[in-house]
Write a protein that holds these residues in place. Structure first.
Motif, PDB file in Angstrom:
ATOM      1  N   LEU A  15       0.854  -1.181   0.000  1.00 29.17           N
ATOM      2  CA  LEU A  15       0.000   0.000   0.000  1.00 29.17           C
ATOM      3  C   LEU A  15       0.887   1.227   0.000  1.00 29.17           C
ATOM      4  N   TRP A  16       0.713   2.073  -0.999  1.00 24.23           N
ATOM      5  CA  TRP A  16       1.380   3.367  -1.020  1.00 24.23           C
ATOM      6  C   TRP A  16       0.393   4.426  -0.566  1.00 24.23           C
ATOM      7  N   LEU A  17       0.812   5.274   0.334  1.00 19.36           N
ATOM      8  CA  LEU A  17       0.006   6.422   0.733  1.00 19.36           C
ATOM      9  C   LEU A  17       0.581   7.680   0.110  1.00 19.36           C
ATOM     10  N   GLU A  18      -0.304   8.471  -0.499  1.00 19.79           N
ATOM     11  CA  GLU A  18       0.104   9.728  -1.121  1.00 19.79           C
ATOM     12  C   GLU A  18       0.465  10.738  -0.027  1.00 19.79           C
ATOM     13  N   ARG A  19       1.731  11.153  -0.016  1.00 18.18           N
ATOM     14  CA  ARG A  19       2.208  12.052   1.026  1.00 18.18           C
ATOM     15  C   ARG A  19       2.446  13.480   0.527  1.00 18.18           C
ATOM     16  N   HIS A  20       2.424  13.677  -0.785  1.00 21.76           N
ATOM     17  CA  HIS A  20       2.860  14.965  -1.327  1.00 21.76           C
ATOM     18  C   HIS A  20       1.773  15.717  -2.094  1.00 21.76           C
ATOM     19  N   GLU A  21       0.564  15.231  -2.062  1.00 18.93           N
ATOM     20  CA  GLU A  21      -0.537  15.947  -2.686  1.00 18.93           C
ATOM     21  C   GLU A  21      -0.933  17.158  -1.857  1.00 18.93           C
ATOM     22  N   HIS A  22      -1.666  18.088  -2.471  1.00 19.69           N
ATOM     23  CA  HIS A  22      -2.336  19.138  -1.721  1.00 19.69           C
ATOM     24  C   HIS A  22      -3.688  18.616  -1.258  1.00 19.69           C
ATOM     25  N   TYR A  23      -4.072  19.050  -0.093  1.00 18.38           N
ATOM     26  CA  TYR A  23      -5.296  18.577   0.544  1.00 18.38           C
ATOM     27  C   TYR A  23      -6.530  18.891  -0.303  1.00 18.38           C
ATOM     28  N   HIS A  24      -7.492  17.974  -0.324  1.00 23.48           N
ATOM     29  CA  HIS A  24      -8.769  18.183  -1.002  1.00 23.48           C
ATOM     30  C   HIS A  24      -9.879  18.188   0.043  1.00 23.48           C
ATOM     31  N   LYS A  25     -10.733  19.168  -0.012  1.00 21.50           N
ATOM     32  CA  LYS A  25     -11.848  19.267   0.929  1.00 21.50           C
ATOM     33  C   LYS A  25     -12.962  18.285   0.572  1.00 21.50           C
TER      34      LYS A  25
ATOM     35  N   CYS B 175      -6.479  -5.465  12.803  1.00 20.68           N
ATOM     36  CA  CYS B 175      -7.791  -6.048  13.110  1.00 20.68           C
ATOM     37  C   CYS B 175      -8.261  -6.981  11.999  1.00 20.68           C
ATOM     38  N   LEU B 176      -7.973  -6.618  10.759  1.00 21.05           N
ATOM     39  CA  LEU B 176      -8.421  -7.386   9.599  1.00 21.05           C
ATOM     40  C   LEU B 176      -7.428  -8.465   9.182  1.00 21.05           C
ATOM     41  N   ARG B 177      -6.302  -8.513   9.888  1.00 19.14           N
ATOM     42  CA  ARG B 177      -5.239  -9.472   9.590  1.00 19.14           C
ATOM     43  C   ARG B 177      -4.732  -9.328   8.150  1.00 19.14           C
ATOM     44  N   LEU B 178      -4.625  -8.096   7.719  1.00 20.43           N
ATOM     45  CA  LEU B 178      -4.086  -7.795   6.395  1.00 20.43           C
ATOM     46  C   LEU B 178      -2.604  -7.456   6.544  1.00 20.43           C
ATOM     47  N   GLN B 179      -1.764  -8.398   6.169  1.00 18.92           N
ATOM     48  CA  GLN B 179      -0.327  -8.200   6.305  1.00 18.92           C
ATOM     49  C   GLN B 179       0.218  -7.625   5.000  1.00 18.92           C
ATOM     50  N   ILE B 180       0.197  -6.327   4.912  1.00 22.41           N
ATOM     51  CA  ILE B 180       0.636  -5.633   3.702  1.00 22.41           C
ATOM     52  C   ILE B 180       1.497  -4.453   4.130  1.00 22.41           C
ATOM     53  N   PRO B 181       2.679  -4.288   3.529  1.00 18.82           N
ATOM     54  CA  PRO B 181       3.535  -3.167   3.922  1.00 18.82           C
ATOM     55  C   PRO B 181       2.925  -1.827   3.505  1.00 18.82           C
ATOM     56  N   VAL B 182       3.112  -0.824   4.351  1.00 17.64           N
ATOM     57  CA  VAL B 182       2.637   0.529   4.076  1.00 17.64           C
ATOM     58  C   VAL B 182       3.847   1.400   3.762  1.00 17.64           C
ATOM     59  N   GLU B 183       3.840   1.988   2.579  1.00 22.55           N
ATOM     60  CA  GLU B 183       4.936   2.844   2.138  1.00 22.55           C
ATOM     61  C   GLU B 183       4.364   4.197   1.734  1.00 22.55           C
ATOM     62  N   PHE B 184       5.269   5.143   1.429  1.00 24.30           N
ATOM     63  CA  PHE B 184       4.839   6.509   1.157  1.00 24.30           C
ATOM     64  C   PHE B 184       5.453   7.008  -0.147  1.00 24.30           C
ATOM     65  N   THR B 185       4.694   7.816  -0.859  1.00 26.09           N
ATOM     66  CA  THR B 185       5.223   8.388  -2.102  1.00 26.09           C
ATOM     67  C   THR B 185       6.377   9.335  -1.781  1.00 26.09           C
ATOM     68  N   ALA B 186       7.366   9.381  -2.687  1.00 24.08           N
ATOM     69  CA  ALA B 186       8.531  10.239  -2.495  1.00 24.08           C
ATOM     70  C   ALA B 186       8.312  11.624  -3.089  1.00 24.08           C
ATOM     71  N   GLU B 187       7.397  11.719  -4.060  1.00 23.76           N
ATOM     72  CA  GLU B 187       7.054  12.989  -4.682  1.00 23.76           C
ATOM     73  C   GLU B 187       5.694  12.838  -5.342  1.00 23.76           C
TER      74      GLU B 187
END
Length: 215
Positions: free
Chosen positions: A30-40, A134-146
């Motif tokens: 799972l990649w989480l977007e770390r560099h976007e601008h916030y959306h309301k 809780c869901l027993r989902l063993q998936i690495p969490v990473e973050f976008t670099a840009e």
């Protein structure tokens, strides 16, 4: 035929819909977007729960909300001048205290809330990791670099803003005719299954068996 598994990219979400977690079954990270601008008005700072009055949004207030779209999501501060923790917790208690597994998770969740994370991204990340356990989902969490507005489909499955609390487009997974990879389960209120709800609804109703409803 073997289907190549690729990372899945989501924006940070507050108590994400169950469909968020159903999508992770086919990903190797799972990649989480770390560099976007916030959306309301998105799941970044709100979730949907089911109450006796129907579907209710819970929204985390952010500092300088009117200017928040000029700030990176990962840098957005939570506004604690509003007593939102008390409001959210009381609403969850009212809606789910009689559900089969509310007490099973309540202390863990309450401990996360009272930590009072400064940043919305950090609160969402702490909640996300709790739900993965809780869901027993063993998936690495990473973050976008840009930030990239788009990615090659063979490199990543881009699911940013794929789920929205606004009225769903017929082709979207959170439309009432499509449960987004979540099998219907008994809910506290109403005769018909209500899709698009936070993972909290599924956990409070099904407990450790919740992962079986993610298809």
């Amino acid at each position: 035929m073997n289907i190549r598994r690729v990372p899945i990219l989501f924006e940070s979400q507050y108590n994400p819909p169950a469909a968020f977690f159903a999508e992770l079954a086919g990903a190797d990270a799972l990649w989480l977007e770390r560099h976007e601008h916030y959306h309301k008005q998105t799941y970044r700072n709100r979730c949907l729960i089911l109450t006796v009055q129907g579907v209710k949004p819970l929204t985390v207030p952010v500092v300088n909300g009117n200017r928040s779209e000029k700030v990176k999501t990962s840098e957005l501060e939570i506004d604690y001048s509003q007593n939102w923790i008390h409001q959210h917790w009381r609403t969850l208690q009212t809606a789910y205290s009689s559900s089969p597994y509310f007490e099973y998770y309540a202390d863990y969740l309450h401990d996360i809330y009272v930590q009072k994370h400064s940043l919305l991204f950090d609160l969402n990340l702490t909640l996300l990791r709790f739900y993965l356990r809780c869901l027993r989902l063993q998936i690495p969490v990473e973050f976008t670099a840009e930030y990239h507005p788009s990615y090659p489909t063979e490199a990543v499955r881009d699911r940013r803003d794929w789920l929205t609390p606004k009225a769903a487009h017929p082709a979207e997974p959170d439309n009432t005719s499509d449960h987004g990879g979540v099998r219907p389960y008994p809910q506290s209120f109403g005769a018909s299954f209500v899709p698009r709800l936070s993972i909290l609804d599924l956990l409070f109703m099904q407990g450790p068996a919740a992962g079986r409803f993610l298809t």
